[in-house]
Design an enzyme around this catalytic site. Sequence first.
Site, PDB file in Angstrom:
ATOM      1  N   ALA A 127      -0.474  -0.212  -4.815  1.00  0.00           N
ATOM      2  CA  ALA A 127       0.024  -1.426  -4.166  1.00  0.00           C
ATOM      3  C   ALA A 127      -0.789  -2.666  -4.520  1.00  0.00           C
ATOM      4  O   ALA A 127      -0.676  -3.694  -3.857  1.00  0.00           O
ATOM      5  CB  ALA A 127       0.034  -1.226  -2.655  1.00  0.00           C
ATOM      6  N   ASN A 195      -5.959   3.024   0.676  1.00  0.00           N
ATOM      7  CA  ASN A 195      -6.045   3.562  -0.675  1.00  0.00           C
ATOM      8  C   ASN A 195      -6.242   2.430  -1.681  1.00  0.00           C
ATOM      9  O   ASN A 195      -6.910   2.606  -2.703  1.00  0.00           O
ATOM     10  CB  ASN A 195      -4.770   4.345  -1.014  1.00  0.00           C
ATOM     11  N   HIS A 225      -2.394  -8.246   0.494  1.00  0.00           N
ATOM     12  CA  HIS A 225      -3.738  -7.987  -0.018  1.00  0.00           C
ATOM     13  C   HIS A 225      -4.174  -9.170  -0.880  1.00  0.00           C
ATOM     14  O   HIS A 225      -3.430  -9.612  -1.759  1.00  0.00           O
ATOM     15  CB  HIS A 225      -3.775  -6.721  -0.877  1.00  0.00           C
TER      16      HIS A 225
END
Length: 273
Positions: A127, A195, A225
């Site tokens: 991601a 992760n 993020h």
Amino acid sequence: MTDQTASSELRVAIAGLGSIGTKIAAALDQGEGLTLSAVAVRDPAKHQAFLNGLRRPPQVLPIDQLGEAADIVVECAPSSQLRAIVEPAVKRGKAAVVVSVGGLLDNFDLVDLARANGGRIIVPTGALIGLDAVNAAVIGTIHSVKMVTRKPIDGLKGAPFIVHNNIDIDTLREPLKLFEGTAREAAKGFPANLNVAVALSLAGVGPDRTSVQIWADPTVTRNVHRIEVEADSARFSMSIENIPSENPKTGLITALSVIALLRKQRATLCVGT
């Protein structure tokens, strides 16, 4: 299909058919030099209709036998199952793609085991974006890596850090910083969410030097993020807003990242480090 064509295909096995595993399985069923040879699932009957709908239904095997039927084993299961999936594969000299990379930190001896047996452990970008830039920068010197993650409330529910500290996030009206620390600490407190932080740390300066903030944010609908890297070769920042999959803890792009990685194993033209 000729025998020669079949033998040239890369055989892939998947452990786990949740929101990520099913998307990877469907993509592998399209071919493109890859074939879905086997799967391992906790409840085979639950997934039988999906598997029967594939053009070439795979074998259903116990997780410790996936490495016998495949060249690459893809882990798409809870992090508690990581070792049971990866260890038998790398012992056979096969490659293992690790999606629950946060669980790898507590099982890092698997890297040595893979090295001793000619196996490989591959961590997909998942991601995030820009891991190729981090991989390049660490050849020189990276001074700092900082990551700030903001997630909708549903994507953080049940995280051990929140449960242990008895934090009520259900009634939040504004963003709340839940955590600030290292990627290693973040992976322990938020194993289903971070992760990305562990992948970033392994690409760069390691889990103990990668700084992470985690926010519960009722104002966002995507997993956000932002990464900032200071290195001797460059200063760069990256931001990504991921649409959650059917599992709110996981971004939709994670499965697509694994599919891209697998296709790259057979691609004539490869772009990116």
